[in-house]
Motif scaffolding. Sequence first.
Motif, mmCIF file in Angstrom:
data_model
loop_
_atom_site.group_PDB
_atom_site.id
_atom_site.type_symbol
_atom_site.label_atom_id
_atom_site.label_comp_id
_atom_site.label_asym_id
_atom_site.label_seq_id
_atom_site.Cartn_x
_atom_site.Cartn_y
_atom_site.Cartn_z
ATOM 1 N N MET A 8 13.317 1.437 0.656
ATOM 2 C CA MET A 8 14.024 0.777 1.743
ATOM 3 C C MET A 8 14.439 -0.642 1.366
ATOM 4 O O MET A 8 13.673 -1.380 0.756
ATOM 5 C CB MET A 8 13.129 0.741 2.984
ATOM 6 C CG MET A 8 13.831 0.304 4.255
ATOM 7 S SD MET A 8 13.530 -1.411 4.708
ATOM 8 C CE MET A 8 11.888 -1.329 5.353
ATOM 9 N N VAL A 9 15.667 -0.982 1.762
ATOM 10 C CA VAL A 9 16.169 -2.352 1.663
ATOM 11 C C VAL A 9 16.123 -2.931 3.069
ATOM 12 O O VAL A 9 16.667 -2.333 4.002
ATOM 13 C CB VAL A 9 17.609 -2.393 1.125
ATOM 14 C CG1 VAL A 9 18.137 -3.831 1.112
ATOM 15 C CG2 VAL A 9 17.699 -1.769 -0.261
ATOM 16 N N LEU A 87 13.106 -3.885 -1.456
ATOM 17 C CA LEU A 87 13.985 -5.019 -1.747
ATOM 18 C C LEU A 87 14.314 -5.693 -0.421
ATOM 19 O O LEU A 87 14.559 -5.007 0.573
ATOM 20 C CB LEU A 87 15.283 -4.544 -2.421
ATOM 21 C CG LEU A 87 16.394 -5.584 -2.617
ATOM 22 C CD1 LEU A 87 15.968 -6.646 -3.645
ATOM 23 C CD2 LEU A 87 17.684 -4.904 -3.064
ATOM 24 N N VAL A 88 14.327 -7.027 -0.415
ATOM 25 C CA VAL A 88 14.727 -7.785 0.770
ATOM 26 C C VAL A 88 15.997 -8.557 0.432
ATOM 27 O O VAL A 88 16.095 -9.179 -0.628
ATOM 28 C CB VAL A 88 13.613 -8.759 1.235
ATOM 29 C CG1 VAL A 88 14.083 -9.608 2.412
ATOM 30 C CG2 VAL A 88 12.349 -7.979 1.600
ATOM 31 N N ILE A 89 16.962 -8.483 1.339
ATOM 32 C CA ILE A 89 18.173 -9.295 1.258
ATOM 33 C C ILE A 89 18.126 -10.197 2.480
ATOM 34 O O ILE A 89 18.061 -9.710 3.610
ATOM 35 C CB ILE A 89 19.447 -8.436 1.250
ATOM 36 C CG1 ILE A 89 19.456 -7.499 0.038
ATOM 37 C CG2 ILE A 89 20.696 -9.324 1.266
ATOM 38 C CD1 ILE A 89 20.607 -6.503 0.020
ATOM 39 N N SER A 90 18.128 -11.511 2.265
ATOM 40 C CA SER A 90 17.879 -12.445 3.356
ATOM 41 C C SER A 90 18.895 -13.569 3.385
ATOM 42 O O SER A 90 19.464 -13.927 2.356
ATOM 43 C CB SER A 90 16.479 -13.047 3.179
ATOM 44 O OG SER A 90 16.210 -14.041 4.150
ATOM 45 N N HIS A 91 19.056 -14.146 4.581
ATOM 46 C CA HIS A 91 19.765 -15.418 4.694
ATOM 47 C C HIS A 91 18.895 -16.461 3.998
ATOM 48 O O HIS A 91 17.776 -16.170 3.570
ATOM 49 C CB HIS A 91 20.015 -15.763 6.172
ATOM 50 C CG HIS A 91 18.779 -16.154 6.919
ATOM 51 N ND1 HIS A 91 18.629 -17.361 7.545
ATOM 52 C CD2 HIS A 91 17.611 -15.491 7.115
ATOM 53 C CE1 HIS A 91 17.439 -17.437 8.105
ATOM 54 N NE2 HIS A 91 16.798 -16.309 7.868
ATOM 55 N N PRO A 106 10.700 -8.326 -4.069
ATOM 56 C CA PRO A 106 11.930 -8.802 -4.705
ATOM 57 C C PRO A 106 12.930 -9.225 -3.634
ATOM 58 O O PRO A 106 13.034 -8.583 -2.586
ATOM 59 C CB PRO A 106 12.448 -7.598 -5.489
ATOM 60 C CG PRO A 106 11.522 -6.474 -5.236
ATOM 61 C CD PRO A 106 10.424 -6.930 -4.331
ATOM 62 N N LEU A 107 13.649 -10.314 -3.916
ATOM 63 C CA LEU A 107 14.461 -10.948 -2.892
ATOM 64 C C LEU A 107 15.817 -11.382 -3.431
ATOM 65 O O LEU A 107 15.899 -12.005 -4.486
ATOM 66 C CB LEU A 107 13.702 -12.180 -2.366
ATOM 67 C CG LEU A 107 14.388 -13.106 -1.377
ATOM 68 C CD1 LEU A 107 14.752 -12.376 -0.088
ATOM 69 C CD2 LEU A 107 13.484 -14.306 -1.078
ATOM 70 N N ILE A 108 16.855 -11.035 -2.674
ATOM 71 C CA ILE A 108 18.186 -11.594 -2.890
ATOM 72 C C ILE A 108 18.474 -12.478 -1.682
ATOM 73 O O ILE A 108 18.462 -12.000 -0.548
ATOM 74 C CB ILE A 108 19.276 -10.510 -2.994
ATOM 75 C CG1 ILE A 108 19.015 -9.567 -4.169
ATOM 76 C CG2 ILE A 108 20.662 -11.161 -3.121
ATOM 77 C CD1 ILE A 108 19.988 -8.381 -4.230
ATOM 78 N N VAL A 109 18.697 -13.754 -1.918
ATOM 79 C CA VAL A 109 19.039 -14.683 -0.849
ATOM 80 C C VAL A 109 20.553 -14.841 -0.839
ATOM 81 O O VAL A 109 21.167 -15.130 -1.864
ATOM 82 C CB VAL A 109 18.353 -16.048 -1.049
ATOM 83 C CG1 VAL A 109 18.906 -17.084 -0.075
ATOM 84 C CG2 VAL A 109 16.853 -15.911 -0.863
#
Length: 177
Positions: A8-9, A87-91, A106-109
Amino acid sequence: MGDRERRMVFVTVGTTCFDALVKKVDSPQVKEALWQKGYTDLFIQMGRGTYAPSKYSRIQVSGDATLKVDHFTFSSSIADYIREASLVISHAGSGSIFETLRLGKPLIVVVNEDLMDNHQIELAEELAERKHLLCARPQTLEETIQGMDLETLLAYIPGDAKPVVALINKFLGFPAD
């Protein structure tokens, strides 16, 4: 989905309105990039935004693959969603960033360039330079996902605040412990 393991993302915009990010992760290109990286589910916390993502997306790969998508506006705590995520995609809000890093995900900002006086860019870029996360803009998110190698990210280890506290206490004349 066949034999594919559930991955899950989780996307979060916090309490803000960041429709540009929500629209981008809802795009066929970003969904395809996530599917190609092995993700099966996309869960979006959309905050104050008005754009509502689609619930399901058919991905044009071999067979009849479907990326499962769901969304909600707010939660009293996003920690459980982050824990469940692959995976986390965050502001670029510091609370979301440090909660995700603390949980070792793991994080994509994604930086919201529409904000005035945007100090969040500095935080995201500094942590990306230190290899704790990946940094993107809405328009570069697809390329960031396609090129990401999560094995290169380094664990974030919070600093020890005790020396700073001791220095402040000494300066203010409080007795040492």
